[in-house]
Motif scaffolding. Structure first.
Motif, PDB file in Angstrom:
ATOM      1  N   HIS A   1       0.866  -1.168   0.000  1.00  0.00           N
ATOM      2  CA  HIS A   1       0.000   0.000   0.000  1.00  0.00           C
ATOM      3  C   HIS A   1       0.907   1.224   0.000  1.00  0.00           C
ATOM      4  O   HIS A   1       2.133   1.095   0.050  1.00  0.00           O
ATOM      5  CB  HIS A   1      -0.970  -0.002   1.187  1.00  0.00           C
ATOM      6  CG  HIS A   1      -0.319  -0.013   2.539  1.00  0.00           C
ATOM      7  ND1 HIS A   1       0.411  -1.094   3.011  1.00  0.00           N
ATOM      8  CD2 HIS A   1      -0.288   0.914   3.540  1.00  0.00           C
ATOM      9  CE1 HIS A   1       0.845  -0.840   4.226  1.00  0.00           C
ATOM     10  NE2 HIS A   1       0.441   0.386   4.564  1.00  0.00           N
TER      11      HIS A   1
ATOM     12  N   HIS B   1       1.108   4.035   2.096  1.00  0.00           N
ATOM     13  CA  HIS B   1       1.402   4.877   3.253  1.00  0.00           C
ATOM     14  C   HIS B   1       2.878   5.275   3.274  1.00  0.00           C
ATOM     15  O   HIS B   1       3.740   4.560   2.750  1.00  0.00           O
ATOM     16  CB  HIS B   1       1.035   4.158   4.548  1.00  0.00           C
ATOM     17  CG  HIS B   1      -0.417   4.269   4.888  1.00  0.00           C
ATOM     18  ND1 HIS B   1      -1.021   3.472   5.843  1.00  0.00           N
ATOM     19  CD2 HIS B   1      -1.410   5.084   4.410  1.00  0.00           C
ATOM     20  CE1 HIS B   1      -2.305   3.798   5.941  1.00  0.00           C
ATOM     21  NE2 HIS B   1      -2.558   4.762   5.083  1.00  0.00           N
TER      22      HIS B   1
ATOM     23  N   GLU C   1      -5.139   2.239  -4.901  1.00  0.00           N
ATOM     24  CA  GLU C   1      -4.113   3.063  -4.255  1.00  0.00           C
ATOM     25  C   GLU C   1      -3.608   4.178  -5.165  1.00  0.00           C
ATOM     26  O   GLU C   1      -2.977   5.135  -4.687  1.00  0.00           O
ATOM     27  CB  GLU C   1      -2.916   2.187  -3.850  1.00  0.00           C
ATOM     28  CG  GLU C   1      -3.193   1.192  -2.751  1.00  0.00           C
ATOM     29  CD  GLU C   1      -3.440   1.846  -1.407  1.00  0.00           C
ATOM     30  OE1 GLU C   1      -2.508   2.441  -0.837  1.00  0.00           O
ATOM     31  OE2 GLU C   1      -4.593   1.769  -0.936  1.00  0.00           O
TER      32      GLU C   1
ATOM     33  N   TYR D   1      -4.359  10.556   1.788  1.00  0.00           N
ATOM     34  CA  TYR D   1      -5.060   9.521   2.536  1.00  0.00           C
ATOM     35  C   TYR D   1      -5.976  10.175   3.567  1.00  0.00           C
ATOM     36  O   TYR D   1      -5.759  11.331   3.967  1.00  0.00           O
ATOM     37  CB  TYR D   1      -4.064   8.607   3.235  1.00  0.00           C
ATOM     38  CG  TYR D   1      -3.457   7.556   2.333  1.00  0.00           C
ATOM     39  CD1 TYR D   1      -4.146   6.384   2.037  1.00  0.00           C
ATOM     40  CD2 TYR D   1      -2.199   7.740   1.760  1.00  0.00           C
ATOM     41  CE1 TYR D   1      -3.608   5.426   1.197  1.00  0.00           C
ATOM     42  CE2 TYR D   1      -1.650   6.774   0.920  1.00  0.00           C
ATOM     43  CZ  TYR D   1      -2.363   5.620   0.642  1.00  0.00           C
ATOM     44  OH  TYR D   1      -1.829   4.678  -0.196  1.00  0.00           O
TER      45      TYR D   1
ATOM     46  N   THR E   1      -0.240  11.905   6.484  1.00  0.00           N
ATOM     47  CA  THR E   1      -1.156  11.095   5.682  1.00  0.00           C
ATOM     48  C   THR E   1      -1.252  11.662   4.263  1.00  0.00           C
ATOM     49  O   THR E   1      -2.191  11.365   3.532  1.00  0.00           O
ATOM     50  CB  THR E   1      -2.560  11.043   6.321  1.00  0.00           C
ATOM     51  OG1 THR E   1      -3.049  12.372   6.505  1.00  0.00           O
ATOM     52  CG2 THR E   1      -2.523  10.325   7.668  1.00  0.00           C
TER      53      THR E   1
ATOM     54  N   HIS F   1      -7.008  -1.668   5.984  1.00  0.00           N
ATOM     55  CA  HIS F   1      -6.044  -0.675   6.456  1.00  0.00           C
ATOM     56  C   HIS F   1      -6.013   0.487   5.477  1.00  0.00           C
ATOM     57  O   HIS F   1      -6.019   1.649   5.868  1.00  0.00           O
ATOM     58  CB  HIS F   1      -4.672  -1.335   6.600  1.00  0.00           C
ATOM     59  CG  HIS F   1      -3.601  -0.415   7.095  1.00  0.00           C
ATOM     60  ND1 HIS F   1      -3.728   0.297   8.260  1.00  0.00           N
ATOM     61  CD2 HIS F   1      -2.385  -0.078   6.579  1.00  0.00           C
ATOM     62  CE1 HIS F   1      -2.640   1.025   8.449  1.00  0.00           C
ATOM     63  NE2 HIS F   1      -1.824   0.826   7.447  1.00  0.00           N
ATOM     64  N   THR F   2      -5.964   0.185   4.191  1.00  0.00           N
ATOM     65  CA  THR F   2      -6.199   1.163   3.132  1.00  0.00           C
ATOM     66  C   THR F   2      -7.161   0.539   2.129  1.00  0.00           C
ATOM     67  O   THR F   2      -7.435  -0.660   2.161  1.00  0.00           O
ATOM     68  CB  THR F   2      -4.898   1.566   2.400  1.00  0.00           C
ATOM     69  OG1 THR F   2      -4.401   0.442   1.657  1.00  0.00           O
ATOM     70  CG2 THR F   2      -3.842   2.048   3.380  1.00  0.00           C
TER      71      THR F   2
ATOM     72  N   GLN G   1      -4.948  -2.051  -0.233  1.00  0.00           N
ATOM     73  CA  GLN G   1      -3.835  -2.852   0.276  1.00  0.00           C
ATOM     74  C   GLN G   1      -3.871  -4.269  -0.318  1.00  0.00           C
ATOM     75  O   GLN G   1      -4.937  -4.856  -0.496  1.00  0.00           O
ATOM     76  CB  GLN G   1      -3.875  -2.957   1.794  1.00  0.00           C
ATOM     77  CG  GLN G   1      -2.735  -3.803   2.365  1.00  0.00           C
ATOM     78  CD  GLN G   1      -2.695  -3.783   3.869  1.00  0.00           C
ATOM     79  OE1 GLN G   1      -1.766  -3.293   4.465  1.00  0.00           O
ATOM     80  NE2 GLN G   1      -3.727  -4.320   4.498  1.00  0.00           N
TER      81      GLN G   1
ATOM     82  N   THR H   1      -6.123   3.057  10.021  1.00  0.00           N
ATOM     83  CA  THR H   1      -6.977   2.021   9.432  1.00  0.00           C
ATOM     84  C   THR H   1      -8.378   2.588   9.264  1.00  0.00           C
ATOM     85  O   THR H   1      -8.970   3.088  10.219  1.00  0.00           O
ATOM     86  CB  THR H   1      -6.992   0.768  10.320  1.00  0.00           C
ATOM     87  OG1 THR H   1      -5.664   0.234  10.372  1.00  0.00           O
ATOM     88  CG2 THR H   1      -7.934  -0.280   9.780  1.00  0.00           C
ATOM     89  N   THR H   2      -8.930   2.485   8.042  1.00  0.00           N
ATOM     90  CA  THR H   2     -10.135   3.261   7.720  1.00  0.00           C
ATOM     91  C   THR H   2     -11.365   2.416   7.398  1.00  0.00           C
ATOM     92  O   THR H   2     -12.405   2.972   7.068  1.00  0.00           O
ATOM     93  CB  THR H   2      -9.837   4.199   6.533  1.00  0.00           C
ATOM     94  OG1 THR H   2      -9.354   3.426   5.423  1.00  0.00           O
ATOM     95  CG2 THR H   2      -8.792   5.234   6.918  1.00  0.00           C
TER      96      THR H   2
ATOM     97  N   GLN I   1     -14.605   4.777  -1.632  1.00  0.00           N
ATOM     98  CA  GLN I   1     -13.905   5.422  -2.738  1.00  0.00           C
ATOM     99  C   GLN I   1     -14.911   5.892  -3.777  1.00  0.00           C
ATOM    100  O   GLN I   1     -15.756   5.117  -4.244  1.00  0.00           O
ATOM    101  CB  GLN I   1     -12.895   4.469  -3.379  1.00  0.00           C
ATOM    102  CG  GLN I   1     -11.844   5.175  -4.234  1.00  0.00           C
ATOM    103  CD  GLN I   1     -10.595   4.318  -4.396  1.00  0.00           C
ATOM    104  OE1 GLN I   1     -10.651   3.101  -4.425  1.00  0.00           O
ATOM    105  NE2 GLN I   1      -9.444   4.969  -4.491  1.00  0.00           N
TER     106      GLN I   1
END
Length: 283
Positions: free
Chosen positions: A55, A57, A81, A91, A112, A139-140, A143, A182-183, A241
């Protein structure tokens, strides 16, 4: 595996000798030199076939642009991503309320921001030779992990960690991904189910030491107590998204601790500087 403090990167040999190697994740921006040194030790001046990101990050893609330019190789990441890796958007903001300890404090200051890896970034369609990309969102949004069937080995990114970060000192132990960043906790649970279905014998993490020689069912036993986070702004309102790739984030409630935390840290720094200067004058 190369451990760079609390984050890991991976050098993957292909199944066929002489067919090259690939790099998974790139650590933080200041890890460039350490990664290049390790690559030279292992492979001489041979460049990787590509750089693959679990990912985007900052602690996993921090050296991606510099390494891609150095080796003149592409960087691959899941399509979800790409908006965060082409300068389109950042992010979602961190959520310090999702845990306690040092990581909650650090998340107030952690970046972020998205990154712009153009012209090197490409959508991930296949993994390095012998490795299959496995979607592990949560987490994303995008990922992925990388799975090698022949050895039953999984590089899980931040789908899980072998590092507990809910206290003031990090310690070894199997845990969820880093909570403040983590979203989507429902997707985290589904990704864990996907990992358990693979029944890996070796499990590598973005953070923490690997687990090796896992017996069938052992990982399920060690994670059966895992529960979705009970607090945090993304627990009930996971990030989604939009059609243009931008994240859809629910309105963020005010964080009453943010200004206080920054004030305490700045006050501590100012106090330390005062006493250091005073001691120097007295000496």
């Amino acid at each position: 595996m190369l451990s760079l403090g609390v984050v890991n990167v991976y050098f993957l040999d292909t199944d066929e000798p002489g067919e090259g190697w690939a790099l998974v994740d790139t650590g933080l921006p200041w890890h460039f030199s350490a990664i290049v040194r390790e690559a030279r030790r292992r492979y001489g001046n041979t460049a990787p076939t590509g750089i693959y990101l679990t990912h985007g990050h900052y602690d996993h893609a921090g050296s991606a642009a510099a390494l891609a330019a150095y080796w003149s190789v592409p960087v691959f990441a899941h399509e979800a991503e790409l908006p965060f890796l082409t300068g389109q958007c950042d992010y979602p903001p961190a959520d310090p309320s999702s845990c306690g300890g040092w990581l909650s404090l650090a998340s107030h200051f952690a970046s972020t921001h998205g990154r712009d890896l153009r012209p090197y970034i490409l959508p991930l369609t296949e993994g390095p030779q012998g490795w299959e990309p496995i979607p592990l969102p949560g987490h994303t949004l995008g990922q992925v992990g990388f799975w090698q069937e022949s050895s039953r080995t999984l590089i899980a990114g931040d789908a899980l960690m072998n590092l507990k970060v809910d206290k003031w000192l990090p310690r070894k132990g199997l845990s969820w991904p880093p909570p403040p960043f983590t979203t989507d906790w429902f997707a985290v649970r589904k990704s864990l189910e996907r990992i358990l279905a693979l029944e890996p014998q070796t499990l590598y993490f973005g953070h923490g030491e690997p687990l090796t020689e896992l017996a069938p069912g052992e990982l399920a036993e060690r994670t059966e107590w895992f529960a979705i986070a009970r607090a945090g702004r993304y627990v009930g309102d996971p990030v989604r998204q939009a059609s243009d790739g931008n994240p859809i984030v629910a309105p963020i409630p005010p964080d009453p601790t943010k200004r206080l935390t920054k004030a305490l840290v700045l006050g501590a720094l100012a106090t330390s500087a005062y006493f250091l200067l005073k001691n120097k004058q007295n000496s």
